[in-house]
Every structure is written in structure tokens, then in C-alpha cells.
Scaffold this motif. Structure first.
Motif, PDB file in Angstrom:
ATOM      1  N   VAL A   9      -2.251  -3.229  -6.741  1.00 52.12           N
ATOM      2  CA  VAL A   9      -2.941  -2.472  -5.695  1.00 52.12           C
ATOM      3  C   VAL A   9      -3.788  -1.408  -6.366  1.00 52.12           C
ATOM      4  O   VAL A   9      -3.296  -0.654  -7.213  1.00 52.12           O
ATOM      5  CB  VAL A   9      -1.954  -1.825  -4.701  1.00 52.12           C
ATOM      6  N   LEU A  13      -5.885  -4.892  -2.513  1.00 51.95           N
ATOM      7  CA  LEU A  13      -4.912  -5.774  -3.150  1.00 51.95           C
ATOM      8  C   LEU A  13      -5.665  -6.795  -3.998  1.00 51.95           C
ATOM      9  O   LEU A  13      -6.605  -7.440  -3.517  1.00 51.95           O
ATOM     10  CB  LEU A  13      -4.072  -6.501  -2.104  1.00 51.95           C
ATOM     11  N   PHE A  52       0.834  -1.207   0.000  1.00 50.50           N
ATOM     12  CA  PHE A  52       0.000   0.000   0.000  1.00 50.50           C
ATOM     13  C   PHE A  52       0.866   1.253   0.000  1.00 50.50           C
ATOM     14  O   PHE A  52       0.637   2.191  -0.765  1.00 50.50           O
ATOM     15  CB  PHE A  52      -0.935   0.014   1.220  1.00 50.50           C
TER      16      PHE A  52
END
Length: 143
Positions: free
Chosen positions: A85, A103, A41
Motif C-alpha cells: 500500500v 494498492l 489501508f
């Protein structure tokens, strides 16, 4: 594990970033360790801010601090999965932004969903500042 119908799809995110899973990402249980999702992330957010917003991570006057984050794990991912992502902006404030993240594997709905809150600060003082215009413009594209 969440029902597949309750998990977000890629089209709900304005930015998709490919992520290479690595052998070292797997833990003893044979799946990607929970903490690695945060790294995915963080890398996605910063790549977007650098490439789309012109963030200068080395010498810029302003930087962003993570002040809050979370992740819900919905389905295991494991090396050598092809991952990406998805990123969107859930809330854009004066000095802060809350990112929505997910994800994804090569296909199907999200394997995990999460959020990160950044506060933009002056590098020297560490005090909050208004989000600089080029970064704000880039972030507005994902609202």
C-alpha cells in the motif's frame, strides 16, 4: 477497469507498506473482497502513525477517528498476490488529515486507489484536538 496509463505508480507515494494477502481475503469470486482493501489501508496508516509519529494506540491521550473513506477498484487482486500500500498526505489540516492511498501488486500501476480522512481527538472527551507535534511532523513528510 481504468486504463493502465491513468493509474498512479509507486513513486507518487512517500510511504510504501508491504501487505500479506491471506487465503481468507479472497471471496467466492476468487479475488480479494472489496472490504478487505479498507483493512489494508487502515493497517498501513496506523503502522505509519505508530512507527513514524509515535502514536500510542493503547494509552495515548490522543487517537484518530476515521470520518470519511472511499476506494476505486481498478484491477482485481487475489491471494497469494504480493501486495503493498502506498500512502501520501493529500491535505493536512489543524485536527484532520486526508490520506491518499493505493494498492499495488508486485509490479505495475495501482490496482486500487482510495482515501481516508482522520480527525484527531482527545481519547477521553472524543473532541477534536490539534494534531500532536510528533504526528504532524511525520505527516508533513508525506505532503
Amino acid at each position: 477497469m481504468a486504463e493502465k496509463g491513468n493509474r498512479p505508480d509507486r513513486d507518487e507515494y512517500g510511504y510504501l507498506c508491504p501487505v500479506d494477502s491471506r487465503w481468507s481475503d479472497n471471496d467466492i469470486y476468487g479475488h480479494i473482497n472489496n472490504v478487505v482493501y479498507y483493512s489494508y489501508f487502515d493497517s498501513t496508516i496506523n503502522r505509519y502513525l505508530i512507527e513514524q509519529g509515535g502514536l500510542d494506540i493503547h494509552d495515548g491521550e490522543h487517537i484518530a477517528y476515521v470520518v470519511s473513506s472511499g476506494c476505486d477498484y481498478l484491477e482485481a487482486a487475489a491471494y497469494p498476490d504480493s501486495l503493498s500500500v502506498g500512502m501520501k498526505v493529500d491535505k493536512l489540516g489543524n485536527s484532520s488529515v486526508r490520506y491518499g492511498l493505493a494498492l499495488f501488486g508486485a509490479e505495475g500501476p495501482a490496482k486500487a486507489t482510495g482515501f481516508v480522512v482522520h480527525v484527531f481527538v482527545n481519547r477521553q472527551s472524543g473532541r477534536p484536538v490539534s494534531i500532536p507535534a510528533p504526528l504532524r511532523e511525520a505527516l508533513e513528510k508525506l505532503v
